[in-house]
Design a protein around this motif. Sequence first.
Motif, PDB file in Angstrom:
ATOM      1  N   ILE B   8       0.838  -1.200   0.000  1.00 17.42           N
ATOM      2  CA  ILE B   8       0.000   0.000   0.000  1.00 17.42           C
ATOM      3  C   ILE B   8       0.869   1.245   0.000  1.00 17.42           C
ATOM      4  CG2 ILE B   8      -2.006  -1.044   1.106  1.00 17.42           C
ATOM      5  CD1 ILE B   8      -1.085   0.303   3.746  1.00 17.42           C
ATOM      6  N   GLN B  10       0.788   5.071   1.313  1.00 18.44           N
ATOM      7  CA  GLN B  10       0.014   5.917   2.229  1.00 18.44           C
ATOM      8  C   GLN B  10       0.835   7.117   2.664  1.00 18.44           C
ATOM      9  OE1 GLN B  10      -2.408   3.857   5.036  1.00 18.44           O
ATOM     10  NE2 GLN B  10      -2.268   5.489   6.551  1.00 18.44           N
ATOM     11  N   LYS B  11       0.167   8.272   2.721  1.00 20.77           N
ATOM     12  CA  LYS B  11       0.857   9.471   3.178  1.00 20.77           C
ATOM     13  C   LYS B  11       0.825   9.494   4.702  1.00 20.77           C
ATOM     14  CE  LYS B  11       1.447  14.288   2.195  1.00 20.77           C
ATOM     15  NZ  LYS B  11       0.872  15.548   1.845  1.00 20.77           N
ATOM     16  N   VAL B  12       1.998   9.519   5.314  1.00 23.45           N
ATOM     17  CA  VAL B  12       2.113   9.551   6.769  1.00 23.45           C
ATOM     18  C   VAL B  12       3.171  10.589   7.113  1.00 23.45           C
ATOM     19  CG1 VAL B  12       2.587   8.200   8.850  1.00 23.45           C
ATOM     20  CG2 VAL B  12       1.617   7.077   6.864  1.00 23.45           C
ATOM     21  N   LEU B  13       2.847  11.500   8.010  1.00 18.78           N
ATOM     22  CA  LEU B  13       3.797  12.531   8.427  1.00 18.78           C
ATOM     23  C   LEU B  13       4.399  13.264   7.224  1.00 18.78           C
ATOM     24  CD1 LEU B  13       5.743  10.563  11.187  1.00 18.78           C
ATOM     25  CD2 LEU B  13       4.088  12.380  11.596  1.00 18.78           C
ATOM     26  N   LEU B  17       4.629   6.662   2.092  1.00 20.30           N
ATOM     27  CA  LEU B  17       5.291   5.412   2.453  1.00 20.30           C
ATOM     28  C   LEU B  17       4.726   4.281   1.609  1.00 20.30           C
ATOM     29  CD1 LEU B  17       5.169   5.460   6.371  1.00 20.30           C
ATOM     30  CD2 LEU B  17       7.079   6.097   4.909  1.00 20.30           C
ATOM     31  N   VAL B  19       4.249   0.322   2.038  1.00 22.68           N
ATOM     32  CA  VAL B  19       4.278  -0.639   3.142  1.00 22.68           C
ATOM     33  C   VAL B  19       3.709  -1.962   2.666  1.00 22.68           C
ATOM     34  CG1 VAL B  19       3.492  -1.088   5.512  1.00 22.68           C
ATOM     35  CG2 VAL B  19       3.911   1.259   4.782  1.00 22.68           C
ATOM     36  N   THR B  20       4.371  -3.043   3.052  1.00 21.91           N
ATOM     37  CA  THR B  20       3.876  -4.366   2.658  1.00 21.91           C
ATOM     38  C   THR B  20       2.734  -4.789   3.581  1.00 21.91           C
ATOM     39  OG1 THR B  20       5.628  -5.314   4.008  1.00 21.91           O
ATOM     40  CG2 THR B  20       6.018  -5.238   1.658  1.00 21.91           C
ATOM     41  N   THR B  21       1.731  -5.437   3.010  1.00 18.20           N
ATOM     42  CA  THR B  21       0.614  -5.967   3.808  1.00 18.20           C
ATOM     43  C   THR B  21       0.269  -7.356   3.285  1.00 18.20           C
ATOM     44  OG1 THR B  21      -1.175  -5.255   2.347  1.00 18.20           O
ATOM     45  CG2 THR B  21      -0.344  -3.610   3.897  1.00 18.20           C
ATOM     46  N   GLY B  22      -0.659  -8.002   3.933  1.00 18.21           N
ATOM     47  CA  GLY B  22      -1.155  -9.307   3.476  1.00 18.21           C
ATOM     48  C   GLY B  22      -0.036 -10.317   3.324  1.00 18.21           C
ATOM     49  N   ASP B  23      -0.097 -11.128   2.267  1.00 16.27           N
ATOM     50  CA  ASP B  23       0.915 -12.179   2.070  1.00 16.27           C
ATOM     51  C   ASP B  23       2.306 -11.588   1.887  1.00 16.27           C
ATOM     52  OD1 ASP B  23      -0.998 -14.068   2.299  1.00 16.27           O
ATOM     53  OD2 ASP B  23      -1.282 -14.336   0.133  1.00 16.27           O
ATOM     54  N   HIS B  29       6.643  -6.263   8.093  1.00 23.87           N
ATOM     55  CA  HIS B  29       6.061  -5.171   7.324  1.00 23.87           C
ATOM     56  C   HIS B  29       7.179  -4.250   6.858  1.00 23.87           C
ATOM     57  CE1 HIS B  29       1.815  -5.934   7.986  1.00 23.87           C
ATOM     58  NE2 HIS B  29       2.185  -6.399   9.161  1.00 23.87           N
ATOM     59  N   MET B  31       8.926  -1.163   4.946  1.00 24.72           N
ATOM     60  CA  MET B  31       8.461   0.207   4.808  1.00 24.72           C
ATOM     61  C   MET B  31       9.513   0.989   4.025  1.00 24.72           C
ATOM     62  SD  MET B  31       7.516   2.673   7.989  1.00 24.72           S
ATOM     63  CE  MET B  31       6.139   1.846   8.690  1.00 24.72           C
TER      64      MET B  31
END
Lengths: 223, 87
Positions: B8, B10-13, B17, B19-23, B29, B31
Amino acid sequence: MITAKIADHTFRIISRSATIERLFNAYTCDDPPEHTIVSPDLPDFQQTSLAIQREMTHWLHLHDTVLMHGVLMDFQNHGIIFTAPSGTGKSTHTLLWKERFGDSVRILNGDKPFLSFNSDEAVIGYASPWSGKENLHTPGSVELKAIVILHQAPVNTIKQLSPEQALPQLFEQLYCRPGYAAEDVAINLRRAERLALLPVFSLGCTISREAVELAHNAIFNVI
Amino acid sequence: MKLREGVILQKVLRSRLAVTTGDAAADFHGMVKANETADRVLHLLQEDTTRDRIVDTIFAEYDAPRQVIEKDVDALLDALRDHGMLQ
């Protein structure tokens, strides 16, 4: 069967094991349950406890609350979390605070507290019965004011981290079930972001009262 | 080459970023933090593409020498590969 209030939510835990019920003894309440957890029939206590913890943690995750790996301490109504990989000495360090400051320190949880993000103004830390090998926990809650990321070091040093420096380390310590969907991970990223905006410190420490004094002075200089 | 399913953005701070998710996050994770140009590369990688096509697009859109862009794109692709974010 026992009804317990954890992180301000009420759970009915149905179990045939007296040991499992004892786990929640300090958290019993008479309120109607919001969620019922049927304890699985697993061969040993640890596995059963872990299965209940996972189900409760997932339900709480859907209610703006996350489990974080760390020690949650209430120091004169200021919530402070000490976090680090297992075996670093989080509990040892917190117990030195207890030794130094006595009743001013309440250890709400020694390993896995819950953090609620229900309010826009504050992150609230809650006790949980899953508290590591030292079994340090006291029911209660406190507003989270600072986070300290510990690592062992030959000398005591402390520095405040920028939110960008703190974020990955905090995100890693939030419970994320293997295979969590993208939206769940995204929610945890938002939570880590809010935590990173609190004062976050990196403490390199020895097992000593000097490390406690250093951390105490740095934290209360900022919050 | 594209971002692996489950990664995914995603805007953070104020930063984007990946970031790995799921499988894709079976082990941990991963980043990767992106600056503005890297953010554009990440978006290009949401569709199947190649290293050279990415460099061409960034060279057309940003005022920077091609060699610098190539170096930055290669560094980002290496980081994404290291974190298991590419397929």
